[in-house]
Write an enzyme that holds these catalytic residues in place. Structure first.
Site, PDB file in Angstrom:
ATOM      1  N   GLY A  15      -4.366  -8.178  -3.501  1.00  0.00           N
ATOM      2  CA  GLY A  15      -5.382  -7.904  -4.514  1.00  0.00           C
ATOM      3  C   GLY A  15      -5.453  -8.983  -5.575  1.00  0.00           C
ATOM      4  O   GLY A  15      -5.575  -8.689  -6.765  1.00  0.00           O
ATOM      5  N   TYR A 169      -6.381   9.395  -7.268  1.00  0.00           N
ATOM      6  CA  TYR A 169      -5.912   8.109  -7.791  1.00  0.00           C
ATOM      7  C   TYR A 169      -4.569   8.299  -8.493  1.00  0.00           C
ATOM      8  O   TYR A 169      -3.628   7.525  -8.281  1.00  0.00           O
ATOM      9  CB  TYR A 169      -6.942   7.521  -8.757  1.00  0.00           C
ATOM     10  CG  TYR A 169      -6.527   6.176  -9.324  1.00  0.00           C
ATOM     11  CD1 TYR A 169      -6.655   5.016  -8.569  1.00  0.00           C
ATOM     12  CD2 TYR A 169      -5.988   6.074 -10.600  1.00  0.00           C
ATOM     13  CE1 TYR A 169      -6.262   3.788  -9.065  1.00  0.00           C
ATOM     14  CE2 TYR A 169      -5.586   4.844 -11.114  1.00  0.00           C
ATOM     15  CZ  TYR A 169      -5.725   3.713 -10.343  1.00  0.00           C
ATOM     16  OH  TYR A 169      -5.320   2.504 -10.843  1.00  0.00           O
TER      17      TYR A 169
END
Length: 284
Positions: A15, A169
């Site tokens: 990422g 999440y």
């Protein structure tokens, strides 16, 4: 911010094509590290690579392409990394996604669970022998203060029963801490340390993509460079060289919830993750 040089150290980071990941990759490269960017988009990866090279003043910045939502590509990325680099000293599991609604990966797994938890679990385990052989090595995993809002059910880790994007999440961020603590329990810190972190509230694509109203508060948030400081700290600073199983914020140990300290849940989550990725257990 000061810390020892990273010359001769190979740092793999997921990422890293924007935000916190790119900021961390840039700072580690500036410190002399060889940086390996694991990225999905070839175009974004190459643009990031060039930007990091310019900032660092050397060309030891490389790209390995992988979509972390697909386990076969995580496996291919690990194989490529081991083929190209005889030593890996730091693995930074930085990639993350947020989805409002239930979405499935090509493997048929809920997307947030696949990318935020299973991908770092799988990549770390696949690279673990190389990390051990490169000792002392470090694994740094991006968690979040959002773990305080988790309600993780180990009988429904993908939240198929009643999906809530924000709650899922938070569940994945709790899973990051449980994974880190269990990895630290299984691997001697003289070989590999494992720590998780909360970067603070940072102005990133992930935050704005998932929580658009927060754009109004952008000027009160950390920049990606500020948010990446704890990542760089855990990846490179000598005073945490033997610290393992911790959770950090602002370059200091931070408190975690009782759920994040549940060793029984951590062990069970590890077993579930092994089953979902087809991995055998780790032995000391």
């Amino acid at each position: 911010m000061s810390g020892r040089g990273m010359e001769g150290r190979v740092c793999v980071i997921t990422g890293a094509t924007a935000g916190l990941g790119q900021a961390a990759a840039t700072e580690l490269a500036r410190r002399g590290a060889t940086v390996v960017l694991v990225a999905r988009s070839p175009e974004r990866a190459e643009n990031t690579r060039k930007a990091v090279v310019r900032a660092a003043g050397h060309d030891r910045v490389h790209v390995v392409r992988a979509d972390l939502a697909v386990q076969a590509q995580v496996r291919a990325a690990a194989a490529e990394i081991m083929e190209r680099w005889p030593a890996v000293h730091v693995l930074i599991n930085n990639a993350g996604v947020y989805t409002r609604t239930l979405q499935l990966t090509p493997d048929g797994i809920e997307t947030q669970w696949a990318v935020n938890h299973l991908a770092p679990f799988l990549l770390t385990n696949l690279l673990l022998d190389r990390l051990r052989a490169s000792a002392p090595a470090r694994v740094v995993t991006m968690s979040s203060g959002a773990h305080r809002g988790a309600a993780l059910r180990l009988d429904d880790v993908e939240m198929r029963g009643k999906y809530n994007g924000l709650r899922q999440y938070a569940n994945t961020k709790l899973a990051n801490i449980l994974f880190t603590r269990e990895l630290a329990r299984r691997v001697p810190p003289a070989q590999v340390t494992a720590n998780a972190l909360h970067p603070g509230v940072v102005a990133t694509e992930l935050l704005f993509g998932g929580f658009a109203p927060l754009r109004l508060l952008k000027f009160f948030m950390k920049t990606p460079e500020q948010g990446a400081r704890t990542t760089v700290y855990l990846a490179s600073f000598p005073d945490v060289a033997t610290v393992t199983g911790g959770y950090f914020q602002d370059e200091r140990p931070a408190r975690i919830t009782s759920a994040a300290q549940d060793d029984t849940a951590a062990r069970r989550l590890w077993e579930i993750s092994e089953q979902m990725t087809g991995l055998p257990g780790i032995r000391k």
